[in-house]
Motif scaffolding. Structure first.
Motif, PDB file in Angstrom:
ATOM      1  N   ILE A  75       0.654  -1.232   0.033  1.00 53.03           N
ATOM      2  CA  ILE A  75      -0.021   0.224   0.071  1.00 53.03           C
ATOM      3  C   ILE A  75       0.995   1.308  -0.035  1.00 53.03           C
ATOM      4  CG2 ILE A  75      -1.810   1.294   1.190  1.00 53.03           C
ATOM      5  CD1 ILE A  75      -2.739  -1.499   2.536  1.00 53.03           C
ATOM      6  N   PRO A  76       0.887   1.929  -1.075  1.00 54.42           N
ATOM      7  CA  PRO A  76       1.898   3.127  -1.146  1.00 54.42           C
ATOM      8  C   PRO A  76       1.191   4.099  -0.049  1.00 54.42           C
ATOM      9  CG  PRO A  76       1.044   2.478  -3.180  1.00 54.42           C
ATOM     10  CD  PRO A  76       0.097   1.764  -2.291  1.00 54.42           C
ATOM     11  N   GLU A  77       2.252   5.084   0.291  1.00 55.93           N
ATOM     12  CA  GLU A  77       1.884   6.059   1.363  1.00 55.93           C
ATOM     13  C   GLU A  77       0.823   6.915   0.764  1.00 55.93           C
ATOM     14  OE1 GLU A  77       5.701   8.236   2.875  1.00 55.93           O
ATOM     15  OE2 GLU A  77       4.222   9.826   3.229  1.00 55.93           O
ATOM     16  N   GLY A  78      -0.280   7.244   1.755  1.00 54.94           N
ATOM     17  CA  GLY A  78      -1.167   8.166   1.293  1.00 54.94           C
ATOM     18  C   GLY A  78      -2.489   7.323   0.263  1.00 54.94           C
ATOM     19  N   ASP A  79      -2.081   6.158   0.278  1.00 54.26           N
ATOM     20  CA  ASP A  79      -3.217   5.232  -0.527  1.00 54.26           C
ATOM     21  C   ASP A  79      -3.800   4.211   0.449  1.00 54.26           C
ATOM     22  OD1 ASP A  79      -4.586   4.014  -2.508  1.00 54.26           O
ATOM     23  OD2 ASP A  79      -2.914   3.717  -3.733  1.00 54.26           O
ATOM     24  N   ASN A  80      -4.837   3.730   0.074  1.00 49.03           N
ATOM     25  CA  ASN A  80      -5.208   2.695   1.016  1.00 49.03           C
ATOM     26  C   ASN A  80      -5.631   1.211  -0.003  1.00 49.03           C
ATOM     27  OD1 ASN A  80      -7.412   3.344  -0.768  1.00 49.03           O
ATOM     28  ND2 ASN A  80      -8.692   4.612   0.651  1.00 49.03           N
ATOM     29  N   MET A  81      -5.204   1.124  -0.900  1.00 52.71           N
ATOM     30  CA  MET A  81      -5.136  -0.136  -1.287  1.00 52.71           C
ATOM     31  C   MET A  81      -3.618  -0.600  -1.923  1.00 52.71           C
ATOM     32  SD  MET A  81      -8.351   0.470  -4.137  1.00 52.71           S
ATOM     33  CE  MET A  81      -8.225  -1.432  -4.813  1.00 52.71           C
ATOM     34  N   VAL A  82      -3.729  -1.737  -2.147  1.00 50.45           N
ATOM     35  CA  VAL A  82      -2.507  -2.770  -2.481  1.00 50.45           C
ATOM     36  C   VAL A  82      -1.941  -2.393  -3.934  1.00 50.45           C
ATOM     37  CG1 VAL A  82      -1.297  -4.721  -2.693  1.00 50.45           C
ATOM     38  CG2 VAL A  82      -2.602  -4.350  -0.688  1.00 50.45           C
ATOM     39  N   ARG A  83      -1.029  -1.924  -4.122  1.00 50.97           N
ATOM     40  CA  ARG A  83      -0.589  -1.683  -5.827  1.00 50.97           C
ATOM     41  C   ARG A  83       0.807  -2.386  -6.043  1.00 50.97           C
ATOM     42  NH1 ARG A  83      -5.004   1.605  -7.020  1.00 50.97           N
ATOM     43  NH2 ARG A  83      -5.588   2.892  -5.569  1.00 50.97           N
ATOM     44  N   PHE A  84       0.823  -2.708  -7.242  1.00 54.97           N
ATOM     45  CA  PHE A  84       2.251  -3.052  -7.545  1.00 54.97           C
ATOM     46  C   PHE A  84       3.258  -1.928  -7.641  1.00 54.97           C
ATOM     47  CE2 PHE A  84      -0.362  -6.390  -9.443  1.00 54.97           C
ATOM     48  CZ  PHE A  84       0.417  -7.793  -8.941  1.00 54.97           C
ATOM     49  N   VAL A  85       4.354  -2.161  -6.797  1.00 50.89           N
ATOM     50  CA  VAL A  85       5.192  -0.984  -6.784  1.00 50.89           C
ATOM     51  C   VAL A  85       6.501  -1.303  -6.839  1.00 50.89           C
ATOM     52  CG1 VAL A  85       6.040   0.830  -5.134  1.00 50.89           C
ATOM     53  CG2 VAL A  85       3.695   0.151  -4.839  1.00 50.89           C
ATOM     54  N   CYS A  86       7.380  -0.641  -7.700  1.00 45.77           N
ATOM     55  CA  CYS A  86       8.869  -0.971  -8.034  1.00 45.77           C
ATOM     56  C   CYS A  86       9.770  -0.378  -6.831  1.00 45.77           C
ATOM     57  CB  CYS A  86       9.138  -0.177  -9.270  1.00 45.77           C
ATOM     58  SG  CYS A  86      11.018  -0.934  -9.726  1.00 45.77           S
ATOM     59  N   ALA A  87      10.525  -1.130  -6.239  1.00 46.38           N
ATOM     60  CA  ALA A  87      11.251  -0.586  -5.107  1.00 46.38           C
ATOM     61  C   ALA A  87      12.675  -0.004  -5.652  1.00 46.38           C
ATOM     62  CB  ALA A  87      11.926  -1.837  -4.295  1.00 46.38           C
ATOM     63  N   THR A  88      12.998  -0.503  -7.137  1.00 50.47           N
ATOM     64  CA  THR A  88      14.041   0.220  -7.562  1.00 50.47           C
ATOM     65  C   THR A  88      13.708   1.550  -8.268  1.00 50.47           C
ATOM     66  OG1 THR A  88      14.538  -1.905  -8.175  1.00 50.47           O
ATOM     67  CG2 THR A  88      15.845  -0.204  -9.157  1.00 50.47           C
ATOM     68  N   CYS A  89      12.686   1.772  -9.051  1.00 51.20           N
ATOM     69  CA  CYS A  89      12.591   3.031  -9.644  1.00 51.20           C
ATOM     70  C   CYS A  89      11.258   4.053  -8.901  1.00 51.20           C
ATOM     71  CB  CYS A  89      12.336   3.249 -11.103  1.00 51.20           C
ATOM     72  SG  CYS A  89      10.677   2.620 -11.619  1.00 51.20           S
ATOM     73  N   THR A  90      10.749   3.099  -7.871  1.00 45.57           N
ATOM     74  CA  THR A  90       9.710   3.919  -7.128  1.00 45.57           C
ATOM     75  C   THR A  90       8.283   3.893  -7.878  1.00 45.57           C
ATOM     76  OG1 THR A  90       9.940   6.204  -7.210  1.00 45.57           O
ATOM     77  CG2 THR A  90      11.226   5.029  -5.659  1.00 45.57           C
ATOM     78  N   VAL A  91       7.917   3.673  -9.131  1.00 45.06           N
ATOM     79  CA  VAL A  91       7.097   4.014  -9.860  1.00 45.06           C
ATOM     80  C   VAL A  91       5.790   2.911  -9.404  1.00 45.06           C
ATOM     81  CG1 VAL A  91       5.794   3.170 -12.093  1.00 45.06           C
ATOM     82  CG2 VAL A  91       7.586   4.502 -12.172  1.00 45.06           C
ATOM     83  N   ILE A  92       4.551   3.461  -9.263  1.00 47.14           N
ATOM     84  CA  ILE A  92       3.391   2.887  -8.478  1.00 47.14           C
ATOM     85  C   ILE A  92       2.604   2.345 -10.039  1.00 47.14           C
ATOM     86  CG2 ILE A  92       1.280   2.836  -7.086  1.00 47.14           C
ATOM     87  CD1 ILE A  92       2.839   5.291  -5.726  1.00 47.14           C
TER      88      ILE A  92
END
Lengths: 222, 222
Positions: free
Chosen positions: A49-66
């Motif tokens: 769950i990205p910061e400020g969001d409330n749903m699970v997303r696919f997130v890239c730990a390397t480039c931070t794209v949601i």
């Protein structure tokens, strides 16, 4: 492109040749878009769950794209010729051999109306002039929204497109209810036939049974 | 999540930190989803028309997956309280400081109605009971479809959500037409106000000016 589109909805979004690499955890049972790797930088993604969001997303730990995945629109048409409607027998999986009205995933670059007209041309080789939007049916569990139009066939010409085994005109009393490909198609047709019986076409906004959704409009009591 | 959703539409789908790696060629000017790497296997993708298709897609040469990108649904609501409607002044880019009705990208797992209700709660802190679907407006050039509902506010309570600077009730004669955030929002509001003047709300299905779309329903002449 109903054929390929529907593959997304039946748990086959990623083919077997994704091989032994890390498999995504979310949505695996529904076939809704899944990802293993970031489409921006090519590194593995994880789900959080990205910061400020409330749903699970696919997130890239390397480039931070949601990576957001949103519902898809299926545009369909109930083509009318005098007192009959045109249905197609599917030539492709899922539900090959069963009946549906022309419908398929909307493409970028077209309007909802253009998508419905295009699908009718592709699957039933028929040319329609759309007269109304008849139903907006959400399928929350598989992330789809059906927009079903009614269209008057401009001529009696029709035929089986590459995704259809057969295309036929049916009087409403002849609709093969036990051979309809999808629940959502049956639900749209049922509302259409009910409206015919009442002598008035109305817009139906609803979710199909078995879905996660609750709220609906006051005017769709079915 | 209107904020992040809209980023997709303004040419910022890939942030700068995708760095020096291969950039996608298609859709770069519109901001519609782009990819550099296959989300299934992590290898580079290229753009081509797959066999049996007629549109350019992102295709992985390594694992052969075809990546489809389809239009996104923006669900919105015109909240009514007696003879006034609730508008939000955007706190976020694009168009920060300008006015809109509550609207945002539909999520997987919800219905169109739930999405409109959720966005109204998030952006205007108002609770609505939807009464009708008012407009279905396609934006073919950016791959979006707006589904705009009308909702009755259950109470007079409202306030600015995190994405809003201000939220206010406007009589239709007070709508700040020269400070509306997006053309599609202005077009939806214009149809709503026209319907009010006629004393009857009708469904509008159309594409917004400047788009690529042509066909429309007979009943939307505006």
């Amino acid at each position: 492109m109903l054929s390929i589109g529907f593959i997304h909805t039946t748990g086959q979004a990623l083919p077997e040749h994704t091989g032994g690499r890390r498999r995504p955890r979310a949505f695996a049972s529904t076939g809704i878009d899944v990802m293993n790797f970031c489409s921006a930088c090519g590194n593995p993604v994880s789900q959080k769950i990205p910061e400020g969001d409330n749903m699970v997303r696919f997130v890239c730990a390397t480039c931070t794209v949601i990576h957001y995945h949103n519902p898809k629109i299926v545009a369909g048409c109930i083509p009318e010729w005098n007192d009959r409607i045109l249905l197609c027998r599917r030539a492709i999986e899922p539900k090959s051999g069963l009946w549906t009205f022309p419908a398929g995933f909307m493409e970028i670059g077209e309007s909802t109306e253009q998508a419905a007209i295009r699908e009718t041309a592709e699957e039933a080789q028929a040319e329609v002039a759309l007269t109304s939007l008849h139903s907006v049916l959400s399928l929350p569990h598989i992330g789809q929204v059906y927009l079903v139009f009614i269209g008057k066939m401009r001529t009696e010409r029709f035929g089986a497109g590459t995704e259809s085994l057969d295309v036929r005109l049916f009087h409403p009393s002849e609709i093969p209810w036990d051979q309809i490909a999808f629940t959502v198609v049956r639900e749209a047709l049922r509302r259409y036939v009910d409206d015919l019986a009442k002598g008035e076409m109305t817009l139906h906004v609803a979710s199909i049974p078995g879905s996660l959704a609750k709220p609906r409009l006051e005017d769709d009591r079915s």
